[in-house]
Structure formats: C-alpha cells, structure tokens
Design an enzyme around this catalytic site. Structure first.
Site, PDB file in Angstrom:
ATOM      1  N   SER A  96       8.552  -0.288  -8.651  1.00  0.00           N
ATOM      2  CA  SER A  96       8.522   1.109  -8.205  1.00  0.00           C
ATOM      3  C   SER A  96       7.113   1.471  -7.754  1.00  0.00           C
ATOM      4  CB  SER A  96       8.939   2.015  -9.370  1.00  0.00           C
ATOM      5  OG  SER A  96       7.988   1.890 -10.416  1.00  0.00           O
ATOM      6  N   ASN A  97       6.194   0.531  -7.891  1.00  0.00           N
ATOM      7  CA  ASN A  97       4.785   0.821  -7.640  1.00  0.00           C
ATOM      8  C   ASN A  97       4.345   0.283  -6.266  1.00  0.00           C
ATOM      9  OD1 ASN A  97       1.932   0.675  -7.664  1.00  0.00           O
ATOM     10  ND2 ASN A  97       1.904   0.704  -9.904  1.00  0.00           N
TER      11      ASN A  97
ATOM     12  N   LYS B  63       1.188  -1.959  -6.194  1.00  0.00           N
ATOM     13  CA  LYS B  63       1.422  -3.345  -6.611  1.00  0.00           C
ATOM     14  C   LYS B  63       2.059  -4.130  -5.476  1.00  0.00           C
ATOM     15  CE  LYS B  63       3.506  -3.995 -10.635  1.00  0.00           C
ATOM     16  NZ  LYS B  63       4.113  -3.833 -11.998  1.00  0.00           N
TER      17      LYS B  63
ATOM     18  N   GLU C  80      11.823  -0.291 -18.831  1.00  0.00           N
ATOM     19  CA  GLU C  80      11.279  -1.526 -19.383  1.00  0.00           C
ATOM     20  C   GLU C  80      11.729  -1.718 -20.829  1.00  0.00           C
ATOM     21  OE1 GLU C  80       7.063  -1.777 -18.831  1.00  0.00           O
ATOM     22  OE2 GLU C  80       7.313  -2.221 -16.705  1.00  0.00           O
TER      23      GLU C  80
ATOM     24  N   ASP D  25       4.841  -7.563 -14.474  1.00  0.00           N
ATOM     25  CA  ASP D  25       4.486  -6.601 -15.506  1.00  0.00           C
ATOM     26  C   ASP D  25       3.013  -6.800 -15.830  1.00  0.00           C
ATOM     27  OD1 ASP D  25       5.262  -4.514 -17.081  1.00  0.00           O
ATOM     28  OD2 ASP D  25       5.653  -5.769 -18.829  1.00  0.00           O
TER      29      ASP D  25
ATOM     30  N   PHE E 106      -5.636   2.066  -7.936  1.00  0.00           N
ATOM     31  CA  PHE E 106      -4.678   2.904  -8.662  1.00  0.00           C
ATOM     32  C   PHE E 106      -4.814   2.635 -10.159  1.00  0.00           C
ATOM     33  CE2 PHE E 106      -1.503  -0.307  -9.929  1.00  0.00           C
ATOM     34  CZ  PHE E 106      -1.909  -1.378  -9.157  1.00  0.00           C
TER      35      PHE E 106
ATOM     36  N   ASP F 104      -7.753   1.147 -12.435  1.00  0.00           N
ATOM     37  CA  ASP F 104      -8.833   0.591 -11.599  1.00  0.00           C
ATOM     38  C   ASP F 104     -10.190   1.300 -11.790  1.00  0.00           C
ATOM     39  OD1 ASP F 104      -7.311  -1.431 -10.565  1.00  0.00           O
ATOM     40  OD2 ASP F 104      -6.903  -0.457  -8.647  1.00  0.00           O
TER      41      ASP F 104
ATOM     42  N   HIS G 177      -6.153 -10.076 -11.650  1.00  0.00           N
ATOM     43  CA  HIS G 177      -5.100 -10.678 -12.476  1.00  0.00           C
ATOM     44  C   HIS G 177      -3.855 -10.947 -11.618  1.00  0.00           C
ATOM     45  CE1 HIS G 177      -4.956  -6.399 -12.165  1.00  0.00           C
ATOM     46  NE2 HIS G 177      -3.810  -6.265 -12.778  1.00  0.00           N
ATOM     47  N   ARG G 178      -3.542  -9.986 -10.743  1.00  0.00           N
ATOM     48  CA  ARG G 178      -2.346 -10.115  -9.884  1.00  0.00           C
ATOM     49  C   ARG G 178      -2.498 -11.297  -8.948  1.00  0.00           C
ATOM     50  NH1 ARG G 178      -1.992  -5.173  -9.118  1.00  0.00           N
ATOM     51  NH2 ARG G 178      -0.523  -5.053 -10.828  1.00  0.00           N
TER      52      ARG G 178
HETATM   53  P1  ITT Z   1       6.866  -1.366 -12.063  1.00  0.00           P
HETATM   54  O1  ITT Z   1       7.096  -1.635 -13.532  1.00  0.00           O
HETATM   55  O2  ITT Z   1       7.950  -0.575 -11.405  1.00  0.00           O
HETATM   56  O3  ITT Z   1       6.543  -2.630 -11.301  1.00  0.00           O
HETATM   57  P2  ITT Z   1       4.513   0.091 -13.036  1.00  0.00           P
HETATM   58  O4  ITT Z   1       3.501   0.943 -12.341  1.00  0.00           O
HETATM   59  O5  ITT Z   1       5.240   0.676 -14.210  1.00  0.00           O
HETATM   60  O6  ITT Z   1       5.538  -0.457 -11.916  1.00  0.00           O
HETATM   61  P3  ITT Z   1       3.373  -1.933 -14.812  1.00  0.00           P
HETATM   62  O7  ITT Z   1       4.305  -1.597 -15.908  1.00  0.00           O
HETATM   63  O8  ITT Z   1       3.165  -3.359 -14.477  1.00  0.00           O
HETATM   64  O9  ITT Z   1       3.803  -1.255 -13.431  1.00  0.00           O
HETATM   65  O10 ITT Z   1       1.954  -1.297 -15.032  1.00  0.00           O
HETATM   66  C1  ITT Z   1       1.482  -0.852 -16.281  1.00  0.00           C
HETATM   67  C2  ITT Z   1       0.399   0.174 -16.063  1.00  0.00           C
HETATM   68  O11 ITT Z   1      -0.781  -0.487 -15.671  1.00  0.00           O
HETATM   69  C3  ITT Z   1       0.708   1.225 -14.993  1.00  0.00           C
HETATM   70  O12 ITT Z   1       0.241   2.471 -15.449  1.00  0.00           O
HETATM   71  C4  ITT Z   1      -0.090   0.783 -13.789  1.00  0.00           C
HETATM   72  O13 ITT Z   1      -0.547   1.888 -13.042  1.00  0.00           O
HETATM   73  C5  ITT Z   1      -1.251   0.043 -14.439  1.00  0.00           C
HETATM   74  N1  ITT Z   1      -1.654  -1.086 -13.594  1.00  0.00           N
HETATM   75  C6  ITT Z   1      -0.915  -2.161 -13.272  1.00  0.00           C
HETATM   76  N2  ITT Z   1      -1.608  -2.984 -12.461  1.00  0.00           N
HETATM   77  C7  ITT Z   1      -2.813  -2.398 -12.268  1.00  0.00           C
HETATM   78  C8  ITT Z   1      -3.938  -2.730 -11.511  1.00  0.00           C
HETATM   79  O14 ITT Z   1      -3.995  -3.815 -10.743  1.00  0.00           O
HETATM   80  N3  ITT Z   1      -4.993  -1.916 -11.547  1.00  0.00           N
HETATM   81  C9  ITT Z   1      -4.962  -0.788 -12.297  1.00  0.00           C
HETATM   82  N4  ITT Z   1      -3.936  -0.382 -13.018  1.00  0.00           N
HETATM   83  C10 ITT Z   1      -2.852  -1.175 -13.004  1.00  0.00           C
END
Ligand code: ITT
Length: 181
Positions: free
Chosen positions: A8-9, A12, A36, A65, A140, A143, A165-166
């Site tokens: 949903s992000n 990402k 989740e 995740d 986002f 960050d 990490h991604r």
């Molecule tokens: P989906 O589960 O739908 O993929 P999400 O935004 O809920 O989207 P996560 O559960 O993976 O994604 O993310 C956990 C939290 O960490 C969420 O608040 C993100 O904004 C944050 N996050 C994830 N990747 C990040 C990144 O590369 N930089 C900064 N914050 C990040």
C-alpha cells in the site's frame, strides 16, 4: 521479467521499481492494504502475509515488510514499526531517545516471494544510528531520523536507494530470480 509487488506504500514501490530497473526486472504495483498478522520476527509476519494474500492475489508476487530496530530500546519498534509510526511518529521516537547516548539502530527489510507453491524469504539489513534531530525532506517514514555517516536517509535523496536495507534485500531476491529463471 515482470513481477508483482503487493504494497500500500507508494514510496516502497517507487524504490523497488528503480532497483528493479538496474537488474532488468519490471515491477508491477499491486496497491493493496492488508492486515499484518502478528509475529515476533519480520520473517514470520512476511511469510504469513504472503500466505494470506495468495487467496486474493494470483502468484507469483512478492511483499516486503520493513522495520526499524533501535539497540537502546531492545529492538523497538521492530515488527511494530508501522503502528508506532502512525501513533507516535518520529517526534515520539525522538522523545524516547532523549538523553540516550547509545543511538545505534538497524533498518531491516524482509521480502517474501510467493511462487504459487512455496514462499522464499530474502533479508537486507543496514546499520546506522538514530539522529539527534529530525532532518531532511526526501523519502518517507523514519527516513528523517535514520542516519548513516552523518546523513539521514531523508537528506540523502537518491543515494538512499543505493545503500538501503530494501536495496540489499531486493538484490538478493533478484540474483536468486536470475539463477532460477
Ligand atoms: P505495506 O505493508 O503495505 O507494504 P507499510 O508502509 O505498512 O506498507 P511496512 O510495514 O514495511 O510498510 O513499514 C513499517 C514502517 O516502517 C512504516 O511506517 C513505514 O513508513 C516505515 N518504513 C518502511 N521502510 C522505510 C524506509 O525505507 N525508510 C523509512 N521508513 C520506512
């Protein structure tokens, strides 16, 4: 090769799309929010999510995740990163870390790839630290508070996607895909 990424992000997805281009992988965005499941580890959450999602999204697809693990907080927010971001956000983390000298933290990304029969998991991790203040306008989520070599991810712009990490998790995934197909 084309492959579905369920998230949903949008941020990402965009980062993954860019990394995919470097590896000749075309990533299709399936914009879907899913509940989740609970779990102590990102891997457990990712695998359970992929299993659940396969009822409504036709494999092959992958999900990702991520979580921020702060040493001084014994790994918090970790698997709760999404909820913690929505509730207390970066300001809340700053308050929790106020006066704390030990600021080391890890950002972790776990990919679960569902091929229709089995689920394969890939993990990427970067070490950094929680900055003393919220800085930067790119990116986002966490960050603006996650810092490597003096710069937060939000101050890096495109450079984040080179070291994140991604990127690490996706590179493992893409090199496995290249060997498999
Ligand atoms: P989906 O589960 O739908 O993929 P999400 O935004 O809920 O989207 P996560 O559960 O993976 O994604 O993310 C956990 C939290 O960490 C969420 O608040 C993100 O904004 C944050 N996050 C994830 N990747 C990040 C990144 O590369 N930089 C900064 N914050 C990040």
């Amino acid at each position: 090769m084309k492959i579905k990424f369920v998230t949903s992000n949008r941020n990402k997805f965009r980062e993954a799309e860019e990394i995919g281009k470097d590896h000749g992988v075309d990533i299709e965005w399936v914009d879907r929010e899913y509940l989740e499941p609970q779990g102590d580890e990102l891997e457990t959450v990712a695998v359970k999510s992929a299993e659940m999602l396969s009822d409504c999204v036709t494999p092959p697809f992958f999900i990702e995740d991520s979580g921020l693990f702060i040493d001084a907080l014994n790994g918090f927010p970790g698997v709760y990163s999404s909820y913690v971001f929505k509730t207390i956000g970066n300001e809340g983390i700053m308050k929790l870390m106020d006066g704390v000298d030990r600021r080391r933290a890890s950002f972790v990304s776990v990919i679960a790839y569902h091929d229709g029969e089995t689920i394969k998991v890939f993990r990427g991790e970067v070490r950094g630290r929680i900055s003393e203040n919220i800085r930067g306008t790119y990116g986002f989520g966490y960050d603006p508070i996650f810092e490597i070599n003096g710069k937060t991810f939000a101050e890096m712009g495109a450079e984040k996607n080179e070291v994140s990490h991604r990127r690490k998790a996706l590179e493992k995934f893409f090199s496995w895909l290249a060997k498999t197909f």
